[in-house]
Design an enzyme around this catalytic site. Structure first.
Site, mmCIF file in Angstrom:
data_model
loop_
_atom_site.group_PDB
_atom_site.id
_atom_site.type_symbol
_atom_site.label_atom_id
_atom_site.label_comp_id
_atom_site.label_asym_id
_atom_site.label_seq_id
_atom_site.Cartn_x
_atom_site.Cartn_y
_atom_site.Cartn_z
ATOM 1 N N GLU A 84 0.812 -1.196 -0.045
ATOM 2 C CA GLU A 84 0.065 -0.111 0.012
ATOM 3 C C GLU A 84 0.885 1.186 0.096
ATOM 4 O O GLU A 84 1.995 1.300 0.595
ATOM 5 C CB GLU A 84 -1.056 0.038 1.222
ATOM 6 C CG GLU A 84 -0.465 0.196 2.660
ATOM 7 C CD GLU A 84 -1.377 0.020 3.577
ATOM 8 O OE1 GLU A 84 -2.647 0.467 3.499
ATOM 9 O OE2 GLU A 84 -0.929 -0.443 4.807
ATOM 10 N N HIS B 138 0.681 4.648 1.420
ATOM 11 C CA HIS B 138 0.118 4.893 2.728
ATOM 12 C C HIS B 138 0.864 6.045 3.171
ATOM 13 O O HIS B 138 1.835 6.419 3.183
ATOM 14 C CB HIS B 138 0.159 3.891 3.826
ATOM 15 C CG HIS B 138 -0.653 3.991 4.950
ATOM 16 N ND1 HIS B 138 -0.143 5.232 5.873
ATOM 17 C CD2 HIS B 138 -1.654 3.319 5.396
ATOM 18 C CE1 HIS B 138 -1.307 4.874 6.865
ATOM 19 N NE2 HIS B 138 -1.823 4.058 6.643
ATOM 20 N N ASP C 48 -4.152 3.856 -0.694
ATOM 21 C CA ASP C 48 -4.866 4.332 0.534
ATOM 22 C C ASP C 48 -5.200 5.805 0.665
ATOM 23 O O ASP C 48 -4.362 6.619 0.586
ATOM 24 C CB ASP C 48 -3.894 3.982 1.986
ATOM 25 C CG ASP C 48 -4.552 4.477 3.265
ATOM 26 O OD1 ASP C 48 -4.724 3.412 3.938
ATOM 27 O OD2 ASP C 48 -4.973 5.405 3.397
#
Lengths: 133, 309
Positions: B151, B153, B183
């Site tokens: 991810e 993030h 994300d």
């Protein structure tokens, strides 16, 4: 299912025979959102009525197994699952007095995906809970 | 015809409720009640005997998918590089961990595995074993038809060496089984409330990303071709369906314009008082569906004949 706070009131109890208490037991719900290998748990400090019981001298019981502080680091497989409680066993000759105590904890968890300066990260909780006998 | 988003919920949203006031079937019920078609779980959270899979649990899993008409989307995995206080994981150990999670995910019917690698700095640069670990399991991912999606993030933005490293890897290997998970916390443009024990000094320093790193939504265009899955991170939506941190009114049109038709999997990360998450996730679904509908009404697609002409 468990109580919502990390500190569980049920299970808070003295250890040892009635006339010769050796310590006490405190149950703590996994406070993290995922179950962690025990090697990522850097111990739990317990404070009862302002008296501190350091993480390094407590014992940690997960299921059938009891770990010393140093043994936690070596346990890279077994996990403390979400929705379960670990028992912290604290050495205290005579045990705790019957009645309500102010209990505080600091759980140190090492999250490898946190920047290095935030490892380990503390989780705190504080609650009045009761020793029945 | 315009392609629509697919809606899902990550059970991460129900953290602290799960195991205290909510069991697995309750969670399925609440996800299905949002109108979602997809469910995302965390291996080490929601499999009670992880990394073992008990037959009875497996039967229950498929029973619940059937009963609540949900499909498994993404399976969260952790590569705990900082595995002991004085020892890092080896590439072989990391690859074994990923193998375990790919196989678990496959048995449960998931299409994506999100590995969370340990990091070596404040910008969340993954531990250098990540590349060797992933390369060793690419054949397995292909065989199981699972896409591995680390991810992106906060505080890592889109334009960053971490993202470049992942895209270089895709280009070098030519794999179709590795991609990016975005994300939506990277688009946060207003501050989060202070966390337990956080001080103003901390917020000004290492925690400043909690004020929002404000990635411009236009930059999605640079990574969308590598992005098969999105976690719809959010923190608080009020009674007016107003999100206090994530600018959905920008994010949703950007995704629609780019033709994104994958999952938006809700990740509520806010107050953990019991049952708050259930209502917060419902508000997010109402808000995003409303914005999607509005965009579609403002941008009616041409009939198919016209497009082909």
């Amino acid at each position: 299912m468990l109580e919502h706070t990390p500190i569980q009131s049920s299970g808070f109890s003295n250890i040892g025979p009635d006339e010769d208490r050796t310590g006490f037991c405190l149950r703590i719900r996994q406070p993290n959102y995922r179950g962690l290998r025990m090697s990522l748990v850097e111990g739990i400090k317990v404070v009862v009525d302002e008296i501190e019981y350091p993480a390094a001298t407590n014992l940690y019981r997960l299921g059938e197994r009891t770990y010393t502080f140093d043994e936690l680091d070596a346990e890279t497989q077994a996990r403390w699952p979400v929705g379960t409680a670990i028992e912290v066993l604290v050495d205290k000759p005579g045990g705790l007095d019957v009645g309500v105590h102010l209990v505080e904890i600091e759980v140190l968890l090492r999250h490898p995906y946190f920047p290095p300066q935030f490892r380990p990260a503390p989780v705190h909780d504080r609650r009045h809970i009761t020793i029945i006998r | 015809m315009t392609s629509h988003f697919q809606y899902g919920v990550s059970l991460y949203s129900y953290t602290d409720d799960f195991g205290t006031v909510m069991d697995l079937e309750d969670a399925f019920y609440h996800v299905s009640e949002t109108g979602s078609t997809g469910i995302e779980i965390l291996g080490e959270t929601h499999l009670p005997a992880y990394p073992q899979l008990e037959t009875a649990w497996l039967d229950r899993w498929f029973g619940l998918l059937d009963k609540y008409r949900l499909e498994p989307t993404n399976f969260a995995s952790w590569i705990d590089t900082d595995i002991q206080r004085r020892r890092d994981m080896t590439v072989e150990e990391g690859a074994r961990q990923l193998t375990t999670d790919l196989e678990l995910a496959s048995r449960l019917g998931f299409k994506f595995v999100r590995p969370k690698f340990g990091v070596i700095d404040e910008e969340l640069t993954p531990h250098p074993i990540w590349e060797g670990c992933v390369e060793r399991v690419l054949d397995l991912a292909a065989k199981l038809d699972i896409i591995i999606i680390p991810e992106i993030h906060s505080p890592t933005p889109i334009r960053h060496p971490v993202v470049e490293g992942y895209i270089d890897f895709i280009q070098r290997t030519g794999t179709k089984h590795f991609g990016l998970l975005i994300d939506t916390g990277i688009f946060q443009d207003r501050p989060l409330p202070f966390w337990q024990h956080e001080t103003p000094e901390m917020r000004d320093g290492a925690m400043s990303f909690l004020n929002g790193i404000k990635v411009p939504v236009e930059q999605l265009a640079e990574v969308i071709e590598y992005t098969p899955f999105i976690q719809a991170k959010f923190h608080h939506i009020d009674e007016e369906l107003h999100d206090h941190n994530i600018p959905w009114e920008k994010v949703i049109p950007a995704l629609k314009s780019l033709g994104y038709s994958g999952y938006l999997s809700s990740e509520y990360e806010g107050k953990r008082d019991p049952w708050v998450a259930i209502e917060q996730v419902r508000r997010q679904h109402a808000l995003i569906r409303k914005l999607e509908r509005e965009w579609e009404q403002a941008n009616p697609s041409k009939p198919k004949e016209q497009r082909d002409a």
